[in-house]
Design an enzyme around this catalytic site. Sequence first.
Site, PDB file in Angstrom:
ATOM      1  N   CYS A   8      41.539  45.253  33.252  1.00 46.95           N
ATOM      2  CA  CYS A   8      41.292  44.858  34.786  1.00 46.95           C
ATOM      3  C   CYS A   8      41.464  43.230  34.858  1.00 46.95           C
ATOM      4  CB  CYS A   8      39.919  45.205  34.708  1.00 46.95           C
ATOM      5  SG  CYS A   8      38.176  44.216  34.051  1.00 46.95           S
ATOM      6  N   ARG A  14      34.786  46.273  34.844  1.00 46.87           N
ATOM      7  CA  ARG A  14      35.741  47.642  33.983  1.00 46.87           C
ATOM      8  C   ARG A  14      36.172  47.931  33.173  1.00 46.87           C
ATOM      9  NH1 ARG A  14      39.762  46.095  39.499  1.00 46.87           N
ATOM     10  NH2 ARG A  14      38.823  43.769  38.439  1.00 46.87           N
ATOM     11  N   ASP A 122      36.837  45.796  42.589  1.00 43.06           N
ATOM     12  CA  ASP A 122      35.967  44.879  41.513  1.00 43.06           C
ATOM     13  C   ASP A 122      34.526  44.982  41.675  1.00 43.06           C
ATOM     14  OD1 ASP A 122      34.898  42.618  40.444  1.00 43.06           O
ATOM     15  OD2 ASP A 122      36.811  41.604  40.655  1.00 43.06           O
TER      16      ASP A 122
HETATM   17  P1  4NP Z   1      36.887  42.541  35.792  1.00 43.20           P
HETATM   18  O1  4NP Z   1      35.683  41.843  36.793  1.00 43.20           O
HETATM   19  O2  4NP Z   1      37.975  42.327  36.141  1.00 43.20           O
HETATM   20  O3  4NP Z   1      36.120  44.143  36.218  1.00 43.20           O
HETATM   21  O4  4NP Z   1      35.802  42.455  34.447  1.00 43.20           O
HETATM   22  C1  4NP Z   1      35.450  40.322  36.981  1.00 43.20           C
HETATM   23  C2  4NP Z   1      35.119  39.727  35.717  1.00 43.20           C
HETATM   24  C3  4NP Z   1      34.992  37.640  36.701  1.00 43.20           C
HETATM   25  C4  4NP Z   1      35.564  37.992  37.178  1.00 43.20           C
HETATM   26  C5  4NP Z   1      36.613  38.372  38.610  1.00 43.20           C
HETATM   27  C6  4NP Z   1      36.583  39.708  38.385  1.00 43.20           C
HETATM   28  N1  4NP Z   1      35.378  36.170  37.783  1.00 43.20           N
HETATM   29  O5  4NP Z   1      36.313  36.172  38.394  1.00 43.20           O
HETATM   30  O6  4NP Z   1      35.472  35.469  36.848  1.00 43.20           O
END
Ligand code: 4NP
Length: 149
Positions: A8, A14, A122
């Site tokens: 991800c 995720r 997300d």
């Molecule tokens: P992930 O979610 O891609 O599912 O781990 C996110 C975690 C952090 C961020 C964006 C999406 N962020 O912008 O810090």
Amino acid sequence: MQRVLMVCLGNICRSPLAEGILQSKVNPNDVFVDSAGTAAYHVGNKPDERSIAVAAKYKLNIKNQSARKFTVRDFDDFDLIYAMDESNYHNILSLARNANDELKVSMILNEINPNSNQSVPDPYYGGNQGFENVYQMLDEACEIISKKL
Ligand code: 4NP
């Protein structure tokens, strides 16, 4: 031994769930599962508390995972690379060196609805319901993946 990588953006919401869920459905002697993020913001961090909580609700422990960034070496180290969303998919493909690398990459929800190119939303900026929703989608996809491995 089959090697599966879940990817991800941050590797804290995720893909840690996808890693924990698929791990729980396979024999660890046959399948190695890991996860990574296309961005480095959270490298070294454990999963988001909301992912840890929804995993725990379904008896999975993901709190010992540590975020890392996806690297080109992952194309050598893994057989299957699952992107959670379209942006992750394109970022991974932009690092592919050849057609063999490209063939390893797919969007995880295409396991449920082939060729639909749907994204796992997300959940980072939303509430707990988003994490429950992500869990249910990933559980359905990982059930299908586990039967094919
Ligand atoms: P992930 O979610 O891609 O599912 O781990 C996110 C975690 C952090 C961020 C964006 C999406 N962020 O912008 O810090």
